[in-house]
Design a protein around this motif. Structure first.
Motif, PDB file in Angstrom:
ATOM      1  N   ARG A  85       0.824  -1.222   0.000  1.00 59.93           N
ATOM      2  CA  ARG A  85       0.000   0.000   0.000  1.00 59.93           C
ATOM      3  C   ARG A  85       0.852   1.263   0.000  1.00 59.93           C
ATOM      4  O   ARG A  85       0.345   2.352   0.248  1.00 59.93           O
ATOM      5  N   SER A  87       2.242   2.925  -2.435  1.00 63.44           N
ATOM      6  CA  SER A  87       1.891   3.922  -3.447  1.00 63.44           C
ATOM      7  C   SER A  87       0.667   4.726  -3.021  1.00 63.44           C
ATOM      8  O   SER A  87       0.602   5.940  -3.238  1.00 63.44           O
ATOM      9  N   VAL A  90       1.848   7.123  -0.306  1.00 63.74           N
ATOM     10  CA  VAL A  90       2.587   8.255  -0.892  1.00 63.74           C
ATOM     11  C   VAL A  90       1.623   9.212  -1.576  1.00 63.74           C
ATOM     12  O   VAL A  90       1.749  10.442  -1.474  1.00 63.74           O
ATOM     13  N   GLY A  91       0.633   8.648  -2.285  1.00 65.03           N
ATOM     14  CA  GLY A  91      -0.358   9.491  -2.956  1.00 65.03           C
ATOM     15  C   GLY A  91      -1.139  10.345  -1.986  1.00 65.03           C
ATOM     16  O   GLY A  91      -1.381  11.535  -2.237  1.00 65.03           O
TER      17      GLY A  91
END
Length: 375
Positions: A85, A87, A90-91
């Protein structure tokens, strides 16, 4: 305990005809097991290190057993879950960073005026002193800005400026000018435009002009009295004054050479604007020699479109073109005239302005009623 935190542990259930045999195989391959519990005749539950799971699973399946994960624990397990998870995480972080960054700027200006001042006029004055969408909030002192706006526009009686979120809000009260002390004369018939008087028809009142007089807009046409001198009475004047009025129209036309026209091809830039800096989402590859450039300013989100233009040869008959242009000018004028007005004459001049272009000028003489009754 340290090894447990470092490696992580997995509790599994192994189902096989001879589960003890599988347990021996794991020990022979130096796979550490602990907390061994017999669930039933064919099922054992025990704990292994996370790092040994792949090898354990392979050995169990090789010997026709089935494996099921019961529980996982340890730091490495948590990290493996987070890895899948990362990404998304970070998003989310980037989203909040961008939102926080954008919240430090003004992206909209809300202007509330009354009757005489237009928001457009106020927006132009704000731009002239550097206040526009995209400006950093730290550069705005609302009290200084209020004083500047009062000095810029003498129609502002009172102004309140506040920053609400990413919006700069202006509430403006306008000065009300005292009513004019000039007395308005009623019961008049005056000229609503310049013209040369041709005919006068009075219903009441005496004419103030005669045919052939040149009158200006606002001149008195019919007097509020009727009768001859010594036998005059006051009346409410009314009537019709027919006069020749004059209108000038012109049109620029290309009759030779190359005329630039759009081909239908286009390209565009799309970018975000942050305090004078541009971040391009799409950059146009503009290879057009001639083009129209249309800019769409949305404050934060902006677009520039380039429309390709190419020259097309033009070779028109001058006399026919002048005739057609004059007719177009006349049709355009007729749309603005009243039903009782009629065009009685026109004078056309043609000037060559170079590059294959001519300027067609037409002066139309229009016969119409120029009387305006004020009562």
């Amino acid at each position: 305990m340290f090894d447990s935190l470092k490696s992580g542990q997995i509790t599994i259930e192994v189902n096989a005809l001879m589960p003890e045999k599988i347990l021996n195989i794991l020990w022979n391959n130096e796979i550490y097991t602990c907390n061994i519990i017999r669930v039933n005749l064919t099922t054992l539950r025990f704990t292994i290190y996370y790092k040994d799971y792949k090898e354990t699973e392979m050995l169990i399946k090789k010997h026709k057993g089935k494996v099921r994960i019961v529980r996982k624990k340890g730091l490495v397990v948590l990290l493996s879950k987070m890895k899948s998870r990362i990404s998304l995480l970070v998003g989310v972080i980037l989203f909040f960073v961008v939102i926080y960054g954008l919240s430090n700027y003004i992206w909209a200006i809300d202007i509330q005026t009354q009757r005489n001042l237009s928001p457009f006029e106020i927006r132009q004055q704000l731009t002239s002193i550097g206040i526009k969408p995209g400006i950093d909030k730290s550069q705005i002192n609302v009290y200084d800005l209020e004083k500047k706006m009062e000095n810029l526009n003498d129609q502002i009686m009172w102004i309140r400026i506040r920053v609400e979120g990413s919006t700069l809000k202006l509430v403006i009260k306008e000065k009300v000018n005292p009513p004019s002390t000039e007395k308005t004369l009623f019961n008049q018939v005056i000229a609503k435009m310049d013209g040369e008087v041709k005919r006068i028809y009075t219903n009441s009142g005496n004419p103030a002009v005669v045919p052939g007089d040149i009158v200006k807009k606002g001149d008195n046409l019919i007097l509020p009295i009727q009768g001859r001198e010594g036998f005059q009475i006051e009346v409410k004047p009314s009537g019709t004054v027919i006069a020749n009025t004059f209108y000038e129209k012109f049109m620029e036309v290309q009759i030779s050479g190359d005329k630039l026209e759009r081909t239908g091809e286009k390209s565009s830039d799309i970018y975000l604007s942050f305090y004078g800096k541009k971040i391009y989402l799409k950059k146009a590859i503009n290879e057009f020699t001639n083009y129209d450039k249309i800019e769409e300013d949305g404050g934060f989100f902006n677009k520039v479109t380039y429309f390709e233009k190419k020259g097309k040869p033009v070779n028109l008959d001058k006399d026919i073109t002048v005739k057609e242009s004059t007719q177009k000018l006349e049709d355009s004028l007729k749309k603005t005239l009243s039903n009782d007005a009629k065009i009685i004459d026109k004078k056309v001049t043609v000037d060559d302005i170079g590059n294959g272009k001519i300027l067609v000028k037409a002066i139309f003489t229009v016969e119409q009623d120029i009387a305006r009754n004020i009562s």
